[in-house]
Scaffold this motif. Sequence first.
Motif, PDB file in Angstrom:
ATOM      1  N   GLY A  43       0.762  -1.235   0.000  1.00  0.00           N
ATOM      2  CA  GLY A  43       0.000   0.000   0.000  1.00  0.00           C
ATOM      3  C   GLY A  43       0.793   1.286   0.000  1.00  0.00           C
ATOM      4  N   ASN A  44       1.795   1.395   0.866  1.00  0.00           N
ATOM      5  CA  ASN A  44       2.547   2.635   1.023  1.00  0.00           C
ATOM      6  C   ASN A  44       1.596   3.834   1.149  1.00  0.00           C
ATOM      7  N   CYS A  45       0.597   3.686   2.026  1.00  0.00           N
ATOM      8  CA  CYS A  45      -0.412   4.726   2.187  1.00  0.00           C
ATOM      9  C   CYS A  45      -0.915   4.765   3.625  1.00  0.00           C
ATOM     10  N   LEU A  46      -1.622   5.834   3.934  1.00  0.00           N
ATOM     11  CA  LEU A  46      -2.247   6.021   5.242  1.00  0.00           C
ATOM     12  C   LEU A  46      -1.276   5.714   6.378  1.00  0.00           C
ATOM     13  N   ASP A  47      -1.639   4.810   7.280  1.00  0.00           N
ATOM     14  CA  ASP A  47      -0.774   4.476   8.425  1.00  0.00           C
ATOM     15  C   ASP A  47       0.433   3.635   8.036  1.00  0.00           C
ATOM     16  N   PHE A  48       0.541   3.262   6.783  1.00  0.00           N
ATOM     17  CA  PHE A  48       1.560   2.303   6.362  1.00  0.00           C
ATOM     18  C   PHE A  48       2.526   2.864   5.325  1.00  0.00           C
ATOM     19  N   LYS A  49       2.720   4.181   5.334  1.00  0.00           N
ATOM     20  CA  LYS A  49       3.721   4.790   4.457  1.00  0.00           C
ATOM     21  C   LYS A  49       5.101   4.330   4.904  1.00  0.00           C
ATOM     22  N   ASN A  50       5.911   4.028   3.949  1.00  0.00           N
ATOM     23  CA  ASN A  50       7.295   3.596   4.181  1.00  0.00           C
ATOM     24  C   ASN A  50       7.416   2.251   4.903  1.00  0.00           C
ATOM     25  N   ILE A  51       6.370   1.448   4.861  1.00  0.00           N
ATOM     26  CA  ILE A  51       6.438   0.059   5.327  1.00  0.00           C
ATOM     27  C   ILE A  51       6.842  -0.737   4.092  1.00  0.00           C
TER      28      ILE A  51
END
Length: 140
Positions: A43-51
């Motif tokens: 996703g690389n979005c919302l709460d999961f950017k840079n995961i």
Amino acid sequence: MAVIKTNANDVALLARLMRAEAEGEGELGMLMVGNVGVNRILGNCLDFKNIRSMSDMVYQSPGGYESVQKPYFYQRARDREKRLAKRTINGERTHPASNALWFYRPTGDCPATWWDQQNSGRYKAHCFFVPKPSECPRVY
């Protein structure tokens, strides 16, 4: 073909997470937990950017998984769960977790939304929640 880059250690890590979060819900429940984990990396979005890695996803704090705080999570991955983990890494998606980034186990009914995310359905004890496609296009 894998939808995220992994190695044997990543497969085992995801397998342990799937078992610790949903073993009581059988293979289908564990596959759904795997879907959520893979979606968080994709996703690389919302709460999961840079995961960007399995380790980033599993140990994310805040926002990660409660099971990593329990001894059961740290037991060796079994072949059964590794096979399930590989299926999710290879892109197998299971409804209602197909596009989900979150799940939790409520004491009652699933709410229609959770932190502004739509409920995509329930499987046994867990409710799954999806972002809007415009907010997280990579999970769709």
